[in-house]
Design a protein around this motif. Structure first.
Motif, PDB file in Angstrom:
ATOM      1  N   GLY A   7       0.822  -1.204   0.000  1.00 54.12           N
ATOM      2  CA  GLY A   7       0.000   0.000   0.000  1.00 54.12           C
ATOM      3  C   GLY A   7       0.852   1.248   0.000  1.00 54.12           C
ATOM      4  O   GLY A   7       2.063   1.198  -0.089  1.00 54.12           O
ATOM      5  N   ARG A   8       0.146   2.354   0.117  1.00 52.51           N
ATOM      6  CA  ARG A   8       0.818   3.651   0.064  1.00 52.51           C
ATOM      7  C   ARG A   8       1.189   4.128   1.465  1.00 52.51           C
ATOM      8  O   ARG A   8       0.475   3.878   2.412  1.00 52.51           O
ATOM      9  N   HIS A   9       2.304   4.835   1.509  1.00 46.36           N
ATOM     10  CA  HIS A   9       2.753   5.435   2.768  1.00 46.36           C
ATOM     11  C   HIS A   9       3.022   6.902   2.506  1.00 46.36           C
ATOM     12  O   HIS A   9       3.494   7.278   1.448  1.00 46.36           O
ATOM     13  N   ASP A  10       2.738   7.722   3.475  1.00 48.85           N
ATOM     14  CA  ASP A  10       3.063   9.135   3.354  1.00 48.85           C
ATOM     15  C   ASP A  10       4.084   9.500   4.425  1.00 48.85           C
ATOM     16  O   ASP A  10       4.626   8.626   5.091  1.00 48.85           O
ATOM     17  N   GLU A  11       4.312  10.804   4.600  1.00 46.81           N
ATOM     18  CA  GLU A  11       5.355  11.226   5.535  1.00 46.81           C
ATOM     19  C   GLU A  11       5.001  10.985   6.990  1.00 46.81           C
ATOM     20  O   GLU A  11       5.846  11.115   7.866  1.00 46.81           O
ATOM     21  N   THR A  12       3.768  10.596   7.265  1.00 46.67           N
ATOM     22  CA  THR A  12       3.366  10.331   8.660  1.00 46.67           C
ATOM     23  C   THR A  12       3.361   8.844   9.003  1.00 46.67           C
ATOM     24  O   THR A  12       3.103   8.483  10.148  1.00 46.67           O
ATOM     25  N   THR A  13       3.627   7.999   8.023  1.00 44.04           N
ATOM     26  CA  THR A  13       3.619   6.553   8.261  1.00 44.04           C
ATOM     27  C   THR A  13       4.886   6.138   9.004  1.00 44.04           C
ATOM     28  O   THR A  13       5.989   6.378   8.517  1.00 44.04           O
ATOM     29  N   PRO A  14       4.752   5.537  10.189  1.00 39.66           N
ATOM     30  CA  PRO A  14       5.945   5.124  10.942  1.00 39.66           C
ATOM     31  C   PRO A  14       6.588   3.884  10.316  1.00 39.66           C
ATOM     32  O   PRO A  14       5.994   2.810  10.332  1.00 39.66           O
ATOM     33  N   VAL A  15       7.797   4.066   9.746  1.00 41.35           N
ATOM     34  CA  VAL A  15       8.456   2.964   9.040  1.00 41.35           C
ATOM     35  C   VAL A  15       9.889   2.698   9.501  1.00 41.35           C
ATOM     36  O   VAL A  15      10.397   1.601   9.300  1.00 41.35           O
ATOM     37  N   PHE A  16      10.550   3.680  10.108  1.00 40.54           N
ATOM     38  CA  PHE A  16      11.965   3.543  10.448  1.00 40.54           C
ATOM     39  C   PHE A  16      12.166   3.053  11.876  1.00 40.54           C
ATOM     40  O   PHE A  16      11.604   3.614  12.807  1.00 40.54           O
ATOM     41  N   VAL A  17      12.992   2.031  12.040  1.00 38.06           N
ATOM     42  CA  VAL A  17      13.368   1.601  13.386  1.00 38.06           C
ATOM     43  C   VAL A  17      14.293   2.661  13.974  1.00 38.06           C
ATOM     44  O   VAL A  17      14.825   3.512  13.258  1.00 38.06           O
ATOM     45  N   ILE A  18      14.505   2.605  15.261  1.00 37.86           N
ATOM     46  CA  ILE A  18      15.257   3.656  15.949  1.00 37.86           C
ATOM     47  C   ILE A  18      16.676   3.803  15.419  1.00 37.86           C
ATOM     48  O   ILE A  18      17.186   4.916  15.289  1.00 37.86           O
ATOM     49  N   SER A  19      17.331   2.696  15.063  1.00 37.44           N
ATOM     50  CA  SER A  19      18.711   2.793  14.565  1.00 37.44           C
ATOM     51  C   SER A  19      18.766   3.524  13.230  1.00 37.44           C
ATOM     52  O   SER A  19      19.688   4.305  12.983  1.00 37.44           O
ATOM     53  N   VAL A  20      17.780   3.314  12.378  1.00 38.69           N
ATOM     54  CA  VAL A  20      17.741   4.013  11.087  1.00 38.69           C
ATOM     55  C   VAL A  20      17.423   5.490  11.309  1.00 38.69           C
ATOM     56  O   VAL A  20      18.053   6.365  10.701  1.00 38.69           O
ATOM     57  N   ALA A  21      16.460   5.788  12.178  1.00 39.96           N
ATOM     58  CA  ALA A  21      16.125   7.177  12.488  1.00 39.96           C
ATOM     59  C   ALA A  21      17.336   7.903  13.075  1.00 39.96           C
ATOM     60  O   ALA A  21      17.605   9.053  12.745  1.00 39.96           O
ATOM     61  N   ALA A  22      18.082   7.219  13.930  1.00 40.06           N
ATOM     62  CA  ALA A  22      19.280   7.820  14.522  1.00 40.06           C
ATOM     63  C   ALA A  22      20.302   8.128  13.431  1.00 40.06           C
ATOM     64  O   ALA A  22      20.902   9.206  13.417  1.00 40.06           O
ATOM     65  N   GLU A  23      20.484   7.203  12.508  1.00 37.66           N
ATOM     66  CA  GLU A  23      21.438   7.427  11.419  1.00 37.66           C
ATOM     67  C   GLU A  23      20.977   8.569  10.519  1.00 37.66           C
ATOM     68  O   GLU A  23      21.785   9.421  10.121  1.00 37.66           O
ATOM     69  N   LEU A  24      19.679   8.634  10.210  1.00 39.91           N
ATOM     70  CA  LEU A  24      19.153   9.689   9.336  1.00 39.91           C
ATOM     71  C   LEU A  24      19.261  11.079   9.959  1.00 39.91           C
ATOM     72  O   LEU A  24      19.373  12.073   9.248  1.00 39.91           O
ATOM     73  N   THR A  25      19.220  11.146  11.281  1.00 43.80           N
ATOM     74  CA  THR A  25      19.259  12.442  11.963  1.00 43.80           C
ATOM     75  C   THR A  25      20.638  12.813  12.479  1.00 43.80           C
ATOM     76  O   THR A  25      20.860  13.957  12.878  1.00 43.80           O
ATOM     77  N   GLY A  26      21.541  11.836  12.524  1.00 40.51           N
ATOM     78  CA  GLY A  26      22.862  12.101  13.083  1.00 40.51           C
ATOM     79  C   GLY A  26      22.862  12.136  14.593  1.00 40.51           C
ATOM     80  O   GLY A  26      23.806  12.634  15.208  1.00 40.51           O
ATOM     81  N   LEU A  27      21.813  11.618  15.197  1.00 37.66           N
ATOM     82  CA  LEU A  27      21.697  11.589  16.653  1.00 37.66           C
ATOM     83  C   LEU A  27      21.892  10.162  17.146  1.00 37.66           C
ATOM     84  O   LEU A  27      21.732   9.203  16.400  1.00 37.66           O
ATOM     85  N   HIS A  28      22.206  10.028  18.415  1.00 39.08           N
ATOM     86  CA  HIS A  28      22.359   8.710  19.032  1.00 39.08           C
ATOM     87  C   HIS A  28      20.973   8.168  19.377  1.00 39.08           C
ATOM     88  O   HIS A  28      20.057   8.927  19.709  1.00 39.08           O
ATOM     89  N   ALA A  29      20.802   6.858  19.322  1.00 32.94           N
ATOM     90  CA  ALA A  29      19.522   6.231  19.643  1.00 32.94           C
ATOM     91  C   ALA A  29      19.044   6.605  21.047  1.00 32.94           C
ATOM     92  O   ALA A  29      17.845   6.808  21.267  1.00 32.94           O
ATOM     93  N   GLN A  30      19.978   6.723  22.002  1.00 34.75           N
ATOM     94  CA  GLN A  30      19.595   7.119  23.363  1.00 34.75           C
ATOM     95  C   GLN A  30      19.017   8.533  23.374  1.00 34.75           C
ATOM     96  O   GLN A  30      18.109   8.830  24.140  1.00 34.75           O
ATOM     97  N   THR A  31      19.552   9.393  22.533  1.00 33.54           N
ATOM     98  CA  THR A  31      19.030  10.760  22.438  1.00 33.54           C
ATOM     99  C   THR A  31      17.597  10.725  21.911  1.00 33.54           C
ATOM    100  O   THR A  31      16.728  11.441  22.412  1.00 33.54           O
TER     101      THR A  31
END
Length: 122
Positions: A7-31
């Motif tokens: 199906g379709r996903h938009d910018e509000t669809t939760p898809v990234f695990v914390i490690s990927v989100a941390a990498e995409l933002t340059g922040l540590h997972a604990q942060t």
């Protein structure tokens, strides 16, 4: 964006695990976990309780990082984000009202008033 043909996903669809989100933002997972605890971001949750971040969450985390790097404390960041959300909501409402006003104006331009004046009796 479509993932796995499900199906379709938009910018509000939760898809990234914390490690990927941390990498995409340059922040540590604990942060990211801390920001979740203090309410700066609210990622989705899996049935098992794991965090899932959307593209919108990642953008918000980047904004938090930018403001923090500029010396704004977490409470100040929270307030700024809240105010930015209010501004966005108000801008959306203004656009809706402007559209409604234009619709009324267009309808008024299509409506003509005809005045009937009876002829005087002789």
């Amino acid at each position: 964006m479509s993932v796995g043909g499900t199906g379709r996903h938009d910018e509000t669809t939760p898809v990234f695990v914390i490690s990927v989100a941390a990498e995409l933002t340059g922040l540590h997972a604990q942060t990211l976990r801390q920001y979740d605890r203090v309410g700066l971001v609210s990622p989705g949750r899996t049935p098992a309780g794991g965090r899932r971040y959307s593209l919108r969450d990642v953008e918000q985390l980047r904004e938090v990082a930018r403001l923090s790097a500029a010396g704004v404390g977490l409470e100040g960041v929270r307030l700024i984000l809240e105010l930015e959300n209010q501004v966005t909501a108000l801008q959306s409402r203004v656009a809706e009202l402007q559209s409604e006003v234009e619709s009324f104006r267009a309808a008024a331009n299509r409506t003509q008033l005809v005045v009937w004046r009876p002829q005087p009796r002789r």
